[in-house]
Design an enzyme around this catalytic site. Structure first.
Site, mmCIF file in Angstrom:
data_model
loop_
_atom_site.group_PDB
_atom_site.id
_atom_site.type_symbol
_atom_site.label_atom_id
_atom_site.label_comp_id
_atom_site.label_asym_id
_atom_site.label_seq_id
_atom_site.Cartn_x
_atom_site.Cartn_y
_atom_site.Cartn_z
ATOM 1 N N LEU A 49 0.792 -1.228 0.000
ATOM 2 C CA LEU A 49 0.000 0.000 0.000
ATOM 3 C C LEU A 49 0.827 1.282 0.000
ATOM 4 O O LEU A 49 0.269 2.367 0.191
ATOM 5 C CB LEU A 49 -0.997 0.024 1.178
ATOM 6 N N ASP A 50 2.117 1.178 -0.225
ATOM 7 C CA ASP A 50 2.924 2.400 -0.380
ATOM 8 C C ASP A 50 4.041 2.144 -1.388
ATOM 9 O O ASP A 50 5.206 2.497 -1.164
ATOM 10 C CB ASP A 50 3.503 2.831 0.970
ATOM 11 N N VAL A 51 3.659 1.521 -2.504
ATOM 12 C CA VAL A 51 4.627 1.235 -3.563
ATOM 13 C C VAL A 51 4.903 2.532 -4.312
ATOM 14 O O VAL A 51 4.002 3.123 -4.912
ATOM 15 C CB VAL A 51 4.091 0.162 -4.530
#
Length: 204
Positions: A49-51
């Site tokens: 969720l934070d690529v």
């Protein structure tokens, strides 16, 4: 302990007047990241969720995934609570607080396009505009090589279920698009000559 982040590597190349990271090199990094993201989901039901380029680290010409501060288990009660996301790379479902098994794929597709071309498919000046574009906007993929556009378009589907089955499947589709584009064009076929076109055929 990494040599640099993907973003730092990209910025150095831009300073050298390159449009982005060379295709073959970038595919290696994106492939590494895809394998890590698929491992997280397949084995632990997790989404990163934070690529983003800052969180993909280069070590000895391979990529490693870093910063697991936002990682969520999709089947726990708290999975719908997503805070601290990076709007530029966030899939539409995160703005609605509903992470999906294909959320990281969306972000990885954005990273790929930006690192290759130097551009993103959405442009905005504030978080509200970015969210609106992710939720409702049509991505501008014109900076990508034409054969690759359908692949990235699918990975950027508003509906997570319409994306590829996993991140590695997206990478495989990209590799096929690149391979197909590199194939030499087939020479036009020559029409078969009829018997009457040969010298003396009318005397046969």
């Amino acid at each position: 302990l990494a040599d640099c982040s993907l973003k730092e590597h990209f910025l150095r190349l831009r300073e050298a007047q390159a449009p982005g990271i060379p295709q073959t090199e970038l595919m290696r990094y994106v492939g590494d990241a895809a394998e890590a993201l698929d491992f997280l989901y397949d084995n632990h039901s997790l989404q990163h969720l934070d690529v983003k380029p800052e969180n993909i680290l280069i070590i000895s010409n391979r990529a490693k995934l870093g910063d697991f501060g936002l990682v969520k288990h999709l089947y726990e009660r708290s999975a719908s609570l997503v805070g601290g996301l990076t709007p530029t790379y966030a899939p539409p479902e995160l703005f609605e607080g509903k992470p999906n098994r294909n959320s990281d794929q969306y972000s990885l597709a954005l990273v790929y396009m930006q690192m290759l071309t130097g551009t993103l498919p959405f442009t905005a000046t504030n978080t509200a505009q970015i969210a609106a574009q992710h939720l409702h906007g049509v991505p501008d993929l014109s900076a990508l090589p034409k054969p690759q556009r359908p692949v990235i378009a699918r990975a950027l589907s508003k509906d997570p279920l319409k994306r590829f089955e996993n991140c590695c499947a997206m990478v495989t589709a990209l590799q096929e698009a690149i391979r197909t584009a590199d194939l030499p064009a087939s020479p036009p076929s020559k029409p078969a000559a009829s018997a009457t076109s040969f010298p003396g055929a009318d005397q046969a």
